[in-house]
Design an enzyme around this catalytic site. Structure first.
Site, PDB file in Angstrom:
ATOM      1  N   SER A  22       0.826  -1.220   0.000  1.00 17.09           N
ATOM      2  CA  SER A  22       0.000   0.000   0.000  1.00 17.09           C
ATOM      3  C   SER A  22       0.856   1.264   0.000  1.00 17.09           C
ATOM      4  O   SER A  22       0.328   2.372   0.070  1.00 17.09           O
ATOM      5  CB  SER A  22      -0.944  -0.009   1.216  1.00 17.09           C
ATOM      6  OG  SER A  22      -0.202  -0.180   2.413  1.00 17.09           O
ATOM      7  N   ASN A 109      -1.865  -2.582  13.103  1.00 16.35           N
ATOM      8  CA  ASN A 109      -3.335  -2.487  13.107  1.00 16.35           C
ATOM      9  C   ASN A 109      -3.826  -1.275  13.905  1.00 16.35           C
ATOM     10  O   ASN A 109      -4.717  -0.553  13.462  1.00 16.35           O
ATOM     11  CB  ASN A 109      -3.947  -3.774  13.667  1.00 16.35           C
ATOM     12  CG  ASN A 109      -3.597  -4.978  12.809  1.00 16.35           C
ATOM     13  OD1 ASN A 109      -3.027  -4.821  11.722  1.00 16.35           O
ATOM     14  ND2 ASN A 109      -3.929  -6.173  13.283  1.00 16.35           N
ATOM     15  N   SER A 276     -16.123  25.331 -27.451  1.00 17.79           N
ATOM     16  CA  SER A 276     -16.222  24.076 -28.177  1.00 17.79           C
ATOM     17  C   SER A 276     -15.173  24.082 -29.287  1.00 17.79           C
ATOM     18  O   SER A 276     -14.884  25.125 -29.878  1.00 17.79           O
ATOM     19  CB  SER A 276     -17.623  23.943 -28.781  1.00 17.79           C
ATOM     20  OG  SER A 276     -17.585  23.077 -29.902  1.00 17.79           O
ATOM     21  N   LYS A 282     -20.150  28.458 -28.832  1.00 16.52           N
ATOM     22  CA  LYS A 282     -20.413  27.833 -27.532  1.00 16.52           C
ATOM     23  C   LYS A 282     -19.623  28.439 -26.384  1.00 16.52           C
ATOM     24  O   LYS A 282     -18.481  28.828 -26.520  1.00 16.52           O
ATOM     25  CB  LYS A 282     -20.083  26.327 -27.594  1.00 16.52           C
ATOM     26  CG  LYS A 282     -21.029  25.513 -28.431  1.00 16.52           C
ATOM     27  CD  LYS A 282     -22.445  25.481 -27.883  1.00 16.52           C
ATOM     28  CE  LYS A 282     -22.547  24.631 -26.639  1.00 16.52           C
ATOM     29  NZ  LYS A 282     -22.357  23.205 -26.917  1.00 16.52           N
ATOM     30  N   ASN A 284     -19.407  26.971 -22.461  1.00 15.56           N
ATOM     31  CA  ASN A 284     -19.941  25.855 -21.673  1.00 15.56           C
ATOM     32  C   ASN A 284     -19.628  25.967 -20.184  1.00 15.56           C
ATOM     33  O   ASN A 284     -18.536  26.383 -19.813  1.00 15.56           O
ATOM     34  CB  ASN A 284     -19.370  24.534 -22.205  1.00 15.56           C
ATOM     35  CG  ASN A 284     -19.787  24.265 -23.636  1.00 15.56           C
ATOM     36  OD1 ASN A 284     -20.882  24.644 -24.042  1.00 15.56           O
ATOM     37  ND2 ASN A 284     -18.907  23.636 -24.392  1.00 15.56           N
ATOM     38  N   GLU A 289     -20.602  21.257 -14.572  1.00 16.39           N
ATOM     39  CA  GLU A 289     -20.826  19.899 -15.093  1.00 16.39           C
ATOM     40  C   GLU A 289     -19.889  18.892 -14.446  1.00 16.39           C
ATOM     41  O   GLU A 289     -20.277  17.776 -14.099  1.00 16.39           O
ATOM     42  CB  GLU A 289     -20.632  19.887 -16.607  1.00 16.39           C
ATOM     43  CG  GLU A 289     -21.715  20.634 -17.358  1.00 16.39           C
ATOM     44  CD  GLU A 289     -21.368  20.778 -18.835  1.00 16.39           C
ATOM     45  OE1 GLU A 289     -21.908  20.004 -19.634  1.00 16.39           O
ATOM     46  OE2 GLU A 289     -20.548  21.645 -19.173  1.00 16.39           O
TER      47      GLU A 289
END
Ligand code: ARG
Length: 459
Positions: A22, A109, A276, A282, A284, A289
């Site tokens: 890990s 642990n 775009s 465009k 956006n 989003e």
């Protein structure tokens, strides 16, 4: 040779090594791991399990390792599995025999449970600060738009006029509850698990309270099995983060709708919009989003973690190692979203004339007309029917309430008088709703005062 290699005769397979290691992601916990080890070493020296000189050597070694990791001078070893054993290995390489005493009366642990708790004790307040900054933007905008009427919706159908201030403060309330949830979560994070050992504590005479004090924990865990098996606090954080994302995504959805030509309520600043590659016209709302889209991955981590824990027998199981990537990604996502959302909102231009026009058409005053009749003594259900018939009449003739003559009003109910026209403007609808929690500017002014008081306590 592994730190745990004594009972093994053959080495770990390389595939296995990569699979269970890990270190690639838990290196993020190095500061917490070292802070925990320093507190543990102080305690071991205080109770006489190591000498004061050994304690000092260990602490100095750990501090040097911390500085080296921070400066990028350490290459971690996949063979040493995780951050806990990497640091222990580095320590022993550097200081020799004393390093081998650090893990006395401790297990990875309880160590990993401690590290995660320490990490969240730092990160939860950081998320709260980011939330507060966004709340501040909402309140400041609300104060500027006390009188900006806009249509309120139910079923995304025009319902009744509200104000932009009132609408924005609805989100303040959601984030206020998120603050409370994070605070509650923090109380459950603030429990010191060290001393639980692998699962059943230790025969050695340790001082758990001292470690808790050293690390600034409010209390120590009450059951060693629970201390190493518990990840409720991770689930709680993921749940709180999911709700924050859900709230952000609802606001994101409105911003997306509002920036459409059809609504035209808002124009986002160029700095927070994109174009775009094909369609030159465009602009956006990508930030909104993406925030809406990223909500899914945080929900995913919540469900993932609940599923990891479901049916897991006591105490520690390696399954629990799956907690970290979920937690880290959720943290990065929620912090990243909050960070960009505040300036996006702050720099947006609200098209108040479009909001005003929207609030003044489409029979948004219909309920107010019905309540006008109620004030004149008509039972509400009958008033509702009268106004329903009026709306139908207007729809058939392509007209709106304000186009009707008094004679026309009175043909639907003799209770209508000249003052009906004062009920129709959106401002009148809003001003009339001057109740606690309502949209009238006077009520919202009080809500802003409360909100500012709350934020004052956070900054
Ligand atoms: N890397 C492990 C985790 O993240 C640390 C604890 C490992 N304990 C063990 N007995 N193998 O959960």
């Amino acid at each position: 040779m592994k730190l745990w290699g004594g009972r093994f005769t053959r080495t770990t397979d390389h595939l296995m090594e990569d699979f269970h290691s890990s270190i690639s992601f838990d290196q993020r916990l190095y500061k917490e791991d070292i802070a925990g080890s320093i507190a543990h070493a102080r305690m071991l020296a205080a109770v006489g399990l190591i000498t004061p000189a050994e304690g000092e050597t260990i602490i100095k070694g750990l501090e040097e390792i911390r500085a080296d990791i921070a400066a990028g001078r350490v290459t971690f070893d996949v063979g040493a599995e995780d951050i806990h054993m990497n640091i222990e290995k580095l320590l022993t390489e550097r200081i020799g025999a004393a390093g081998k005493k650090l893990h006395t009366a401790r297990s990875r642990n309880d160590q990993v449970a401690l590290d995660l708790r320490l990490y969240l004790k730092e990160e939860i307040p950081a998320v709260k600060q980011l939330l507060a900054s966004l709340q501040q933007v909402l309140v400041d905008l609300a104060a500027q738009h006390l009188d900006t009427v806009m249509p309120g919706y139910t079923h995304l159908q025009k319902a009744q006029p509200v104000t932009l201030a009132h609408h924005l403060l609805a989100y303040f309330e959601m984030f206020h509850r998120d603050q409370q949830r994070l605070e509650g979560c923090l109380a459950r994070v603030d429990v010191m698990p060290l001393g639980a050992g692998a699962l059943a504590g230790t025969t050695l005479p340790i001082d758990r309270e001292m470690v808790a004090r050293e690390l600034g924990f409010r209390e120590i865990s009450a059951n060693s099995l629970d201390a190493v098996a518990d990840r409720d606090f991770v689930v709680e954080f993921l749940a709180a983060a999911s709700l924050i994302m859900m709230h952000l995504s609802r606001l994101a959805e409105e911003i997306i709708l509002w920036s459409s030509e059809e609504f035209g309520f808002i124009e986002l600043d160029d700095a927070y919009s994109t174009g775009s590659s094909m369609m030159p016209q465009k602009k956006n709302p990508d930030v909104a989003e993406l925030v809406r889209g990223k909500t899914g991955r945080v929900y995913g981590h919540l469900i993932g973690m609940l599923t990891v824990l479901k049916g897991l027998p006591l105490a520690y199981n390696k399954d629990l190692q799956e907690d970290k990537e979920a937690l880290f990604d959720a943290l990065d996502t929620v912090k990243g979203c909050l960070m960009v959302f505040a300036p996006m909102l702050k720099t947006a231009r609200f098209r108040v004339e479009r909001m005003q026009a929207g609030a003044s058409s489409g029979f948004a005053a219909a309920t107010d007309v019905a309540e006008y009749l109620v004030r004149k003594g008509l039972p509400f259900r009958e008033a509702h029917a009268v106004v329903g018939a009026l709306v139908l009449h207007c729809l058939q003739e392509g007209r709106d309430f304000q186009d009707l003559s008094l004679a026309e009003w009175q043909s639907f109910s003799p209770l209508f008088a000249e003052d009906i026209y004062t009920c129709l403007p959106a401002e009148a609808c809003v001003n009339g709703r001057n109740l606690p929690g309502g949209p009238a500017p006077a009520a919202v002014t009080q809500a802003i005062e409360r909100a500012r008081k709350f934020l004052g306590g956070l900054f």
